[in-house]
Design a protein around this motif. Structure first.
Motif, PDB file in Angstrom:
ATOM      1  N   ASP A 113       1.142  -0.302   9.503  1.00 57.41           N
ATOM      2  CA  ASP A 113       0.282  -1.483   9.600  1.00 57.41           C
ATOM      3  C   ASP A 113      -1.054  -1.303   8.886  1.00 57.41           C
ATOM      4  OD1 ASP A 113       2.101  -3.039  10.965  1.00 57.41           O
ATOM      5  OD2 ASP A 113       1.330  -2.521  12.943  1.00 57.41           O
ATOM      6  N   ALA A 114      -1.647  -0.116   8.977  1.00 60.35           N
ATOM      7  CA  ALA A 114      -2.945   0.112   8.333  1.00 60.35           C
ATOM      8  C   ALA A 114      -2.813   0.018   6.811  1.00 60.35           C
ATOM      9  CB  ALA A 114      -3.513   1.467   8.739  1.00 60.35           C
ATOM     10  N   LEU A 115      -1.733   0.552   6.279  1.00 64.59           N
ATOM     11  CA  LEU A 115      -1.477   0.472   4.842  1.00 64.59           C
ATOM     12  C   LEU A 115      -1.269  -0.985   4.427  1.00 64.59           C
ATOM     13  CD1 LEU A 115      -0.952   2.050   2.197  1.00 64.59           C
ATOM     14  CD2 LEU A 115       1.465   2.116   2.858  1.00 64.59           C
ATOM     15  N   LEU A 116      -0.499  -1.710   5.215  1.00 65.77           N
ATOM     16  CA  LEU A 116      -0.265  -3.134   4.939  1.00 65.77           C
ATOM     17  C   LEU A 116      -1.583  -3.909   4.961  1.00 65.77           C
ATOM     18  CD1 LEU A 116       1.706  -5.451   4.439  1.00 65.77           C
ATOM     19  CD2 LEU A 116       1.962  -5.631   6.926  1.00 65.77           C
ATOM     20  N   ASP A 117      -2.430  -3.625   5.927  1.00 70.19           N
ATOM     21  CA  ASP A 117      -3.734  -4.299   6.007  1.00 70.19           C
ATOM     22  C   ASP A 117      -4.570  -4.033   4.756  1.00 70.19           C
ATOM     23  OD1 ASP A 117      -3.101  -5.350   8.477  1.00 70.19           O
ATOM     24  OD2 ASP A 117      -4.237  -3.845   9.611  1.00 70.19           O
ATOM     25  N   GLU A 159      -3.708  -1.567  -4.178  1.00 59.21           N
ATOM     26  CA  GLU A 159      -2.628  -2.227  -4.909  1.00 59.21           C
ATOM     27  C   GLU A 159      -1.458  -1.265  -5.035  1.00 59.21           C
ATOM     28  OE1 GLU A 159      -3.458  -4.302  -8.521  1.00 59.21           O
ATOM     29  OE2 GLU A 159      -5.491  -4.786  -7.866  1.00 59.21           O
ATOM     30  N   ILE A 160      -0.272  -1.784  -4.767  1.00 57.26           N
ATOM     31  CA  ILE A 160       0.938  -0.990  -4.897  1.00 57.26           C
ATOM     32  C   ILE A 160       1.846  -1.696  -5.896  1.00 57.26           C
ATOM     33  CG2 ILE A 160       2.999  -0.144  -3.713  1.00 57.26           C
ATOM     34  CD1 ILE A 160       1.312   0.209  -1.222  1.00 57.26           C
ATOM     35  N   PRO A 161       2.190  -1.025  -6.989  1.00 58.02           N
ATOM     36  CA  PRO A 161       3.070  -1.653  -7.989  1.00 58.02           C
ATOM     37  C   PRO A 161       4.383  -2.117  -7.356  1.00 58.02           C
ATOM     38  CG  PRO A 161       2.189   0.432  -8.804  1.00 58.02           C
ATOM     39  CD  PRO A 161       1.822   0.341  -7.348  1.00 58.02           C
TER      40      PRO A 161
END
Length: 139
Positions: A59-63, A71-73
């Motif tokens: 969840d923290a990464l998603l937030d 940004e994640i390719p």
């Protein structure tokens, strides 16, 4: 089959202004609702494998991704927001019904409460195309 939205709101109940304003506060939600004026059923693009893995990861990464801090390719932030934020919110208010497995969205039991506002917004947009960001809509 479309999953039913929350039964939190009862038919015949006075429109909750906060629900309406919150539903219409975001451009993605407004566009989806306006699109439902013309078609009872809409297909929402499915998430990519990268986006799905991101949602399931942490969840923290998603937030961080949704806030623009990371940004994640291959991750479609706009589509993730639609699936994780906008569609659940509209379903909770009863304005739509949606089935995430089939990526289908339909008018919810409270959709008709928004119809006059959505029609006015659509008429305003088509009658007066915005060419100047400071266009005055008071005529």
């Amino acid at each position: 089959m479309i999953a039913h939205s929350s039964d939190q709101h009862h038919q015949g109940e006075v429109v909750e202004d906060d629900d309406v304003f919150d539903a219409l506060a975001d451009g993605q939600r407004r566009q989806l609702l306006v699109d439902l004026l013309d078609s009872d059923l809409q297909r929402v693009s499915d998430l990519s494998d990268t986006s799905r893995e991101l949602i399931e990861a942490h969840d923290a990464l998603l937030d961080q991704v949704l806030s623009g801090q990371l940004e994640i390719p291959g991750a479609d932030t706009e589509l993730i927001q639609k699936h994780r934020v906008h569609l659940p919110k509209l379903a909770k208010y009863g304005f739509i019904e949606w089935n995430p497995e089939d990526c289908l969205v339909a008018r919810g039991p409270r959709f008709d409460e928004l119809t006059p506002v959505l029609e006015q917004m659509e008429n305003q947009r088509t009658d007066h195309p915005v060419t100047d960001p400071f266009t005055d809509f008071r005529e």
